[in-house]
Design a protein around this motif. Structure first.
Motif, PDB file in Angstrom:
ATOM      1  N   ASP A 173     -80.956  69.348   3.847  1.00 16.11           N
ATOM      2  CA  ASP A 173     -81.190  68.190   2.969  1.00 16.11           C
ATOM      3  C   ASP A 173     -81.922  68.609   1.689  1.00 16.11           C
ATOM      4  O   ASP A 173     -81.564  68.179   0.586  1.00 16.11           O
ATOM      5  N   ASN A 174     -82.960  69.437   1.850  1.00 13.77           N
ATOM      6  CA  ASN A 174     -83.686  69.923   0.674  1.00 13.77           C
ATOM      7  C   ASN A 174     -82.799  70.785  -0.210  1.00 13.77           C
ATOM      8  O   ASN A 174     -82.867  70.731  -1.440  1.00 13.77           O
ATOM      9  N   SER A 175     -81.953  71.590   0.436  1.00 14.85           N
ATOM     10  CA  SER A 175     -81.024  72.448  -0.304  1.00 14.85           C
ATOM     11  C   SER A 175     -80.078  71.602  -1.155  1.00 14.85           C
ATOM     12  O   SER A 175     -79.863  71.885  -2.339  1.00 14.85           O
ATOM     13  N   THR A 176     -79.524  70.548  -0.539  1.00 10.83           N
ATOM     14  CA  THR A 176     -78.597  69.674  -1.268  1.00 10.83           C
ATOM     15  C   THR A 176     -79.297  69.002  -2.452  1.00 10.83           C
ATOM     16  O   THR A 176     -78.731  68.905  -3.548  1.00 10.83           O
ATOM     17  N   ARG A 177     -80.539  68.576  -2.256  1.00  3.75           N
ATOM     18  CA  ARG A 177     -81.293  67.924  -3.335  1.00  3.75           C
ATOM     19  C   ARG A 177     -81.476  68.873  -4.522  1.00  3.75           C
ATOM     20  O   ARG A 177     -81.241  68.487  -5.681  1.00  3.75           O
TER      21      ARG A 177
END
Length: 541
Positions: A439-443
């Motif tokens: 999720d952090n990567s996608t953000r």
């Protein structure tokens, strides 16, 4: 007494101009990623204030109205051109290392293209000064020195320029050189006389000249046809990008994101040629400064800039500053198929050329120019990211060896300062992906998309969604990647693996994607392509 003051004033002014213009030659650093301009911007910010202080002192010392600004800019640039040419010759003969592993000749630049364009800009200055001094029958020892210096630098440039293999620079140097010589030889008035006497022959000569120019243009195009086709395609997509927002543009620094979306839409329509698929890439620049300005600022702003440049050329040519006008013409021609204004030192040099054309004896215009330079210098100094880029360069070493946890910790600290760097955000997002923080990567990668048009960002976002079980989103991003650069095999390979997922298995789509992976001809054959094909064959079994 006045002569002594004038001499001291000119010397102080010379130091100020040399300080700022020499940044493009000497402001390089190995502590930051290759091609990064933060160090050059930092030094430009500092040297702007050196220039301003020197010129204020010069104006105070100089009691007369006469200013030597144009002459000072000319001879500083000729000197720097000589340094760059010698630098290039040393690289050609293996006595110096270039700044790019793929090219033997770069001078103080990171690429032979801008380096060649810089030399092409200085060539007409040398030619003009040499022609002027050659006409003098009796020269002082200073004029004699200038004569041989102009001739020597011009010959050095002619020796180095062909090795740069930049057709844009060749054309810029040739046309600006012919213009300079034509102005000295009064070709305009002579052509009018010839036209009156030989009307028919002039027409035939024009037709023959046109044929020769077309043949030369075709030969230059075929010299590096793939590169030329790539430029044409970039201009086509840039024009489509301008059409989306022709009045106000897409915003400062938003070229890459706007271009990426336009290219994605273009290929999604399916109406493209094999050549366009082959030459498409993920460019940082439009390779045409006029299109780049129109994309970011809009067409009205481009027209205003063109009027300012046109005024400077008119002012310079009407007051006899032919050499400086030739330098401006050379940059304008080079800018049609390159990116000189994206290099801060090159851009500031162009501003000085324009100012030298327009200022003349006017102290008011000079003070206005100095005020503009102060604003530019303050911006570069205040918003400089050199220290952050140095830390990024060190963190990148951890990233490259796969120490993603350590790299992530460094990237977290640098994120507030480098939030506008697409390459940094991609590395940060990819590190998070490898650590399974999807999720952090996608953000982070979504932010990277606003500063980069690299399709790998879409690929990693797709893999993130696949890892979290959001298969439809994963498919959406991977399909976008195939549209952004349809010549790449990797996104089709990822789609094949997605369609082979037990929870999202789609036999028809799997067969289609797998066929592309197995049959599509890659730009470059590699071990990675072979491995992908072997894995796809196993999935089909």
């Amino acid at each position: 007494m006045r002569t002594a003051k004038k001499y001291i004033a000119d010397t102080v002014a010379l130091l100020g101009v040399a300080a700022i213009l020499s940044v493009v030659v000497f402001a390089t650093s190995n502590d930051i990623p290759v091609g990064e301009m933060a160090y050059q911007k930092l030094w430009l910010g500092r040297m702007v204030f050196v220039f301003v202080v020197c010129f204020v002192c010069s104006l105070c010392l100089n009691e007369k109205q006469y200013l030597s600004f144009a002459s000072i800019v000319t001879w500083v640039l000729i000197t720097l051109g000589g340094i760059e040419a010698i630098w290039g010759l040393r690289q050609i003969y293996g006595l110096a290392v270039s700044n790019h592993s793929l090219y033997a000749l770069t001078g103080s630049f990171y690429n032979p293209g801008p380096y060649s364009g810089y030399l092409a800009m200085i060539f007409p200055l040398c030619l003009h000064e040499w022609l002027n001094l050659r006409e003098k029958t009796e020269r002082t020892w200073v004029e004699q020195g200038k004569y041989y210096m102009a001739l020597g630098v011009m010959l050095l440039i002619l020796c180095v320029l062909p090795a740069g293999m930049s057709r844009s620079a060749w054309i810029a140097a040739a046309i600006s050189g012919v213009w300079i010589y034509g102005m000295h030889a009064s070709w305009g008035s002579k052509l009018k006389e010839i036209r009156k006497i030989y009307k028919r022959k002039v027409g035939l000569a024009c037709i023959a000249g046109g044929v020769i120019i077309i043949m030369i243009g075709y030969a230059l195009f075929q010299l590096k046809a793939t590169s030329a086709n790539g430029r044409l395609f970039m201009w086509k997509v840039s024009a489509l990008t301008i059409a989306e927002s022709p009045v106000i543009g897409h915003g400062i620094g938003n070229f890459v994101s706007a271009y990426g979306r336009a290219q994605e839409d273009y290929f999604a329509n399916g109406e493209y040629s094999e050549t366009e698929e082959l030459v498409a890439g993920s460019p940082e620049y439009a390779f045409n400064e006029y299109l780049q300005v129109a994309v970011e600022y809009g067409i009205p702003f481009l027209l205003v800039v063109s009027l300012v440049i046109g005024f400077s050329l008119w002012k310079g040519s009407s007051e006899g500053r032919i050499g400086l006008c030739g330098g401006v013409i050379s940059v304008l021609l080079f800018a049609f198929s390159s990116y000189p204004m994206q290099i801060p030192g090159f851009a500031v040099t162009f501003y000085f050329l324009l100012a030298a054309c327009a200022i003349g004896r006017s102290r008011i215009i000079l003070l206005l120019f100095m005020s503009m330079m102060v604003l530019l210098g303050a911006y570069y100094w205040k918003n400089n990211q050199y220290d952050a880029c140095k830390d990024w360069h060190r963190a990148k070493m951890l990233y490259n060896i796969g120490a993603y946890q350590s790299a992530k910790e460094d990237y977290e600290k640098l994120y507030p300062e480098l939030v506008n760097r697409g390459a940094f955000l991609f590395e940060y997002g990819y590190s998070l992906h490898k650590l399974k923080e999807y999720d952090n990567s996608t953000r982070i990668l979504e932010e990277a998309m606003t500063h980069s048009n690299d399709p790998m960002i879409l690929n990693i976002i797709g893999k993130n969604y696949q890892a979290t079980g959001d298969y439809e989103k994963a498919e959406e991003y991977l399909i976008r990647s195939t549209h952004r650069l349809p010549g790449r095999i990797y996104p089709y390979y990822l789609l094949t693996k997605l369609y082979a997922e037990p929870k999202y298995r789609q036999p028809e789509k799997l067969k289609y994607a797998a066929e592309i992976v197995l049959t599509k001809e890659p730009k470059v054959q590699s071990t990675a392509v072979k491995e992908m094909r072997e894995e796809v064959k196993k999935l089909l079994k």
